[in-house]
Each structure stands twice: as C-alpha cells, then as structure tokens.
Scaffold this active site. Structure first.
Site, PDB file in Angstrom:
ATOM      1  N   ASP A  60       0.877  -1.164   0.000  1.00  0.00           N
ATOM      2  CA  ASP A  60       0.000   0.000   0.000  1.00  0.00           C
ATOM      3  C   ASP A  60       0.923   1.224   0.000  1.00  0.00           C
ATOM      4  O   ASP A  60       2.076   1.153   0.436  1.00  0.00           O
ATOM      5  CB  ASP A  60      -0.951   0.001   1.191  1.00  0.00           C
ATOM      6  CG  ASP A  60      -2.156   0.909   0.916  1.00  0.00           C
ATOM      7  OD1 ASP A  60      -2.068   1.749   0.004  1.00  0.00           O
ATOM      8  OD2 ASP A  60      -3.183   0.793   1.615  1.00  0.00           O
TER       9      ASP A  60
HETATM   10  C1  BGC Z   1      -5.053   3.189  -0.179  1.00  0.00           C
HETATM   11  C2  BGC Z   1      -5.090   2.164  -1.298  1.00  0.00           C
HETATM   12  C3  BGC Z   1      -4.873   2.859  -2.621  1.00  0.00           C
HETATM   13  C4  BGC Z   1      -3.549   3.583  -2.580  1.00  0.00           C
HETATM   14  C5  BGC Z   1      -3.227   4.306  -3.868  1.00  0.00           C
HETATM   15  C6  BGC Z   1      -3.836   4.094  -0.243  1.00  0.00           C
HETATM   16  O1  BGC Z   1      -3.984   5.183   0.598  1.00  0.00           O
HETATM   17  O2  BGC Z   1      -5.096   2.553   1.066  1.00  0.00           O
HETATM   18  O3  BGC Z   1      -6.304   1.481  -1.279  1.00  0.00           O
HETATM   19  O4  BGC Z   1      -4.937   1.931  -3.673  1.00  0.00           O
HETATM   20  O5  BGC Z   1      -3.601   4.561  -1.550  1.00  0.00           O
HETATM   21  O6  BGC Z   1      -4.051   5.400  -4.031  1.00  0.00           O
END
Ligand code: BGC
Length: 660
Positions: A224
């Site tokens: 993540d």
């Molecule tokens: C989120 C993810 C997301 C990623 C990219 C993170 O803050 O938890 O679900 O895909 O950002 O935007």
C-alpha cells in the site's frame, strides 16, 4: 519460449542494478523500466469502483461501490462489473487496477466500509472471485487489497492487529485464499497495518507461508502507498516476499538502500530474482512485455454500456429496509405533488478523490432529484415543501468526506448527523407520509425507524444512481437487495466496540478479542436484536419457501449433502429473492457461531412461479479452524441447516448427522 523460460532468460540478462531498480516504483503510479530489455513502465491505477482520474488521468464510469454490489448478492453482476472495470482500465493504459478491496466490515465506523463488501467471509469470496475473473479476462491484473486484517482507518499506518489464527482463517483470510486459488489473482496489496507483531509488508507468514506456499500465488505483491516506511529494513521486506514498493518517490526500497543491503550480503541475487519473477510474470500475463499497455482512449473511458451496467448494479443493490402497509411502490398516476427533500437529494457523490483513493470522476452523474424529475415529468409536480405534498421523499445519509464514508479517518458516531435527524422530525410533523431514502455506505442507527412507513437503503448508487432510485420508488424495478452487513441499534452492540482495547486500540495494538464472532455471528451468539439483520431486504412481492428435502443418510467425507426446496413467488409482481443457507453446528467442543452463511442464490420469479432450488454442501463447509491441531476439523456429529430470507428470517430447517 514459454512464460517461465522467458522470465528466466530476462533474469539472466538483467544486471543487479536493473533488478534493484524494479523493487520500487518510478513515480506515484508506474513501475520502473529496463528499456534495454523491452521492459516498459507498467501503470497501476485506483480502483476499485471504477478507473480513478487521479491515477489514470481519465474520466471513467463511476459504479456503485463494493458495499452496494455486495447488497445485490449477485455473482453474475460481480463478473460483469469486473469485466467492465478491466476493459476501462485497459483502455486507460493501466495494467493493474487496484481492487477489489475486500477487507471484512468489522466495525460499522470504518471509514472505508463503503469500499468493502461485507462482514461475512463467504459472501465476500463469492463476489470477489468473479470480480477478479472479470477484471483479468481483459488481461488487466486485479489487485486484491488490503492484505490483511486492515479493518479500520484509525491508526491505520501504525497499529498492530492482535488476532487469533482461527479468526484469520475463518473470517479475514478466506477471500484472499479464494481469489488466489479460484481466480488466480495476479496481484495483492500488502496493508498498512501490522499483523501479530510484524508489518504486513514484511510478514513472511502472510506473504510467504500463506499467500505463496499455501494458496499458490504466482504474481506480485505491491505495498500500500507508503506502507513500507514502517518496516525494519529493505532486507526484511524483500525477503518476506513483498515485491514492489509504491510509490517510488521517497521509497525505502530505493536503489541506494537495496544496493547497500545487497553489498552487505543481506540480500542475495536469488532474493532479487525471486522478488522480480512475480512482476515479470504479471507483465507477461497482461501482454505488457509483448505490446506495452497504452491508452487507446481520449480523456474518457466510460461507455454507454458500462453506464447502463452501473444503473443495473445500483438498482440491484438498493435494499428495501421497511415498507409498512405497502407504502411503496408509489404510483405516479395517483400523485399530484411529490416533495423531494433532504441534503442528499441534489448532492453529487462521484468526484475525484471523494471518499479517498477510490473516488472516480465520471462524465456525468444523475442525482436523485434529476432521476425523479425525469421519471415524473408530465405526471406530477416536484415540490420543496412537505406540507401540502401527497408524499415526501427525504434523502438523508452520509458523504464521502473524512470522518464519514471516506478513507483516512473513521466515523465517530453511528447516528446520522443530528441536523438530519432534526430535519426528519420536522418533515414528519409536516407530513407523516414521509419516505426516507438513505444515501450512505455504512450502517447508521435509526432510533426514528418506527416513525416512518418506509425506508430505502440506496447506498452510494454511482453515476446513474438517480435513475435507479426513481425506478425503485415507482416500481419499475422491484427491489432485491439484501444487507451485506448488520445494522446495529447502537454502537455498543457491535463486536468491535466493547472497549478501547478492541477498537480503536491504543495506537500500538488493536485486539480482536471477539475472535470469529464478527458481524451477525456476534449478534446471534449474544442474542442481541439488531436494527436490521444481516441478509435482510424486502421486496414488492412475497416469496414462499417450502418442501425442504435433504438427501438421506449421514454426510460423509467424500459425499456431498444434497438439498432442495421450493421457492414460489406468491405476490403479483415479478421479483428476485436472495435465498440464504445457514449452517449451525449443534455439538462442537469449541465455541462456534450459532449460524454461518454457506450458500446463497439470487432467483428471479414471475408472479405465481415456483422453482426447485438445489444446493450441495461438502464436508469442508462444516469445518472450523482448530488452533490446537492447526487444521480444519469437523468433529461434531449433529448440524442443522436453516434456509431463509435473512439471517433472522429462517423459513425451513432440518437437522442431520455426519460421519467423519
Ligand atoms: C489506499 C489504497 C490505494 C492507494 C493508492 C492508499 O492510501 O489505502 O487502497 O490503492 O492509496 O491510491
């Protein structure tokens, strides 16, 4: 040359520096390239309710989010949604779409409940598997997120989840296991949180023992965004099997750091090769190594077909919670004045980054007000005062802003904002014929529920939502949604809300003391009456359940149990019913939930039509995870099966024995 041989050849031709460069992204959304060997940058895009503008630069179809899809309990719809999502991602030039998001709804306050499917592990996997298949049928990698036990936004970057192996196996992991084993998910996202002492991004139990060795995962794990920051070292991340750190800027796996770990002997060439094989494999599976994925569209990847799918999904997920004296459907021929009120009537919900990373910017959005205006044009007048209206439609709910249904922050209260409750009471005083339509993505309490004749849960219905809501209110669509999450009467009734220890924790640790008693499993075990139970949802027609037959003889290890019953539409409208099968273990030596969902089907019937429904149950459907034996066991001899219209509306029941 086959794919595996091509991977080997590429690895042999790459220098260590090139291998190291691929451990982290180039920028926010792309991987690094090795131009010399034809390895181009691969673009990843948010997901999961459509192709997000902030990561693709494109306008896409804003579908209803996962909670609304889950309320449809429709596997075929999940497949078609996945196909549409994959097609738009590919047209936008993205090889990976960051979804589905599949974390279990443990607390109704989780700001991301709307992005997730359900509190139930079986419903979760039954919808996530077709979604992944649909996405990948377009040679776009699905990214199942967030692995694992990422069930709250509060302290999401620093908390450690203290959860039993049994709860992991029975509640939190089945969806990851199934999407890998059954749908061959090509990528998985490692979560922000830690699980039992180790960050998800450096957790060999999750990433190696379970994901790769047990489930057979062959793609790559992406972190993540910024999740790797909390890990101990580049070596612990690479060695655990976390393949790609995102984003590139400021990454812990930047070339300098990984090179240093390599020079000090903490990471070997074999570790790097192992790490890269998954990334290269996905580049091959998506075709990216043969013909780099590039955008084929202009600034908009949404199509009319996908917009009608968004409308169908919205209509199919809308859940009729209450309908006294057949208040609904309304008839536009019998009404003169319809009041359309409330803060959600004209509010748009589909805007870039609204709700956080899943926000999609569609080419248009039909609000409830617009949908009703179209539906009622030439029939009745839309007014803004409840006083002299024949009926008042009051649109209440939450919004995609931090502290409500949005990433980063959880909700603080289960109730609707107090101003909205005051508006409801005022409207009811002016017109008792007030119907509440809720636009939100997570459970709300409703101490006013007894005072209104009808309540509709419309979720966030996506870019075509206003049409779908009008169709349901005026009977062009017969509602068939069922709740994928329990709606509690009060927050303290929820399993995660016993103390600060269980939610949100002290920042360092959150303890999942409830074990497997999550969602309705907890309400049933404790005998707590929810406001609306898991699986609940009404229809404009009625269904009769009869003639349950269970195959003779005890259930044996190699012989599935056959069940059949008859479902009849006894009303005067066509409609769909979600029939649900729950199993209860009557004499397990371990505490087990009184009821667990094991099968369901969505059945469409014409008025008066009856159909025989068949289910099969296998031995493993009865198993629980034994901590002592570290294995799935079925040591009980007596089970009962309940079939019904919700977890608390069991219409047919039968007991049977099993022989192990
Ligand atoms: C989120 C993810 C997301 C990623 C990219 C993170 O803050 O938890 O679900 O895909 O950002 O935007």
């Amino acid at each position: 040359m086959n794919d595996e041989a091509r991977i080997q050849t590429l690895l042999e031709r790459m220098t260590v520096a090139e291998k190291i460069a691929l451990c982290a992204g180039k920028n926010f959304w792309q991987t690094n390239a090795v131009e010399r060997l034809g390895i181009k940058r691969l673009r990843l895009s948010d997901g999961p309710r459509g192709v997000a503008w902030h990561s693709s630069g494109k306008r896409g179809t804003s579908f209803p989010p996962a909670i609304a899809l889950a309320a449809s309990w429709d596997r075929d719809l999940a497949l078609r949604f996945g196909q549409a999502l994959g097609a738009e991602a590919r047209a936008a030039g993205c090889g990976v779409i960051l979804g589905p998001a599949v974390n279990i709804c443990r607390t109704p306050l989780n700001g991301r409940t709307f992005e997730y499917l359900t509190e139930d592990p079986y419903l979760n996997k039954e919808l996530a598997v077709p979604m992944v298949r649909g996405i990948q049928s377009n040679r776009v990698a699905a990214c199942v997120k967030h692995y694992a036990a990422n069930n709250q936004e509060t302290y999401r970057m620093k908390t450690d989840v203290d959860v039993s192996e049994r709860a992991l196996r029975e509640i939190y992991l089945p969806v990851f296991e199934a999407t890998v084993k059954e749908a061959d998910a090509w990528t998985v996202m490692a979560a922000y949180n830690a699980v039992r002492g180790l960050a998800a991004c450096e957790n060999p139990d999750l990433l190696r023992s379970k994901l790769r060795e047990e489930y057979g995962f062959r793609g790559f794990v992406v972190s993540d965004w910024f999740a790797v920051r909390r890990t101990r070292s580049p070596a612990s991340v690479v060695k655990a099997g976390m393949n790609l750190e995102m984003p590139g800027k400021g990454s812990k796996l930047k070339a300098k750091n990984v090179q240093q770990a390599f020079d000090q002997g903490e990471i070997s060439v074999a570790d790097l090769d192992d790490n890269l094989a998954g990334l290269l494999r996905v580049m091959l599976l998506t075709g990216h190594l043969d013909e780099p994925i590039r955008s084929t569209a202009g600034k908009n990847v949404s199509t009319p077909e996908h917009q009608s799918l968004a409308r169908e999904m919205a209509a199919s997920g809308i859940t009729l919670l209450k309908n006294d004296q057949r208040t609904l459907p309304l008839s536009r021929n019998q009404l003169k004045k319809v009041a359309v009120l409330g803060p959600k009537a004209r509010r748009r919900n589909c805007l870039p980054l609204w709700g956080g990373s899943s926000g999609v910017w569609p080419p248009h959005e039909i609000t409830p007000w617009q949908g009703l205006k179209e539906k009622l044009a030439g029939h009745c007048e839309l007014v803004r005062s409840a006083k002299d209206a024949d009926v008042a439609l009051l649109f209440l709910g939450l919004g995609h802003r931090p502290g409500q249904d949005s990433e980063i922050r959880d909700r603080k209260i289960l109730d609707l904002p107090p101003k909205q409750v005051a508006l409801l009471r005022k409207t009811l005083r002016e017109n008792p014929n007030t119907i509440v339509v809720l636009v939100n993505g997570s459970p709300v309490s409703m101490d006013w529920a007894d005072e209104v004749p009808a309540i509709i849960e419309a979720w966030y219905p996506g870019m075509e939502g206003g049409h779908a809501i009008a169709d349901v209110l005026f009977g062009d669509v017969n509602p068939s949604g069922k709740l994928p999450v329990t709606f509690p009467r009060r927050l303290a009734d929820s399993p995660a809300h016993r103390s600060e220890r269980t939610y949100p924790g002290d920042g360092a640790t959150v303890h999942y003391d409830e074990g497997v008693f999550v969602g309705y499993r907890h309400f049933d075990q404790e005998g707590i009456q929810p406001l609306f139970p898991f699986g609940h949802g009404l229809s404009y027609t009625t269904f009769d359940y009869s003639e349950l037959r269970v195959s003779a003889g005890p259930l044996m290890a190699d012989q599935p149990l056959e069940l059949s019953f008859k479902l009849t539409n006894t009303g005067d409208r066509a409609g769909s019913e979600v029939v649900q099968l729950y199993v209860s273990d009557r004499d397990c030596p371990q505490p087990r939930p009184p009821r667990e969902l094991k099968r369901f089907a969505k059945v469409h019937l014409e008025p008066g039509e009856g159909r025989e429904i068949h289910f099969q149950l296998a031995h493993e459907d009865l198993a629980y995870w034994s901590e002592k034996g570290s294995a799935w066991v079925t040591d009980s001899t007596c089970f009962s099966i309940g079939i019904g219209a919700s977890s608390r509306d069991i219409r047919l029941q039968e007991r049977y024995r099993q022989v192990s």
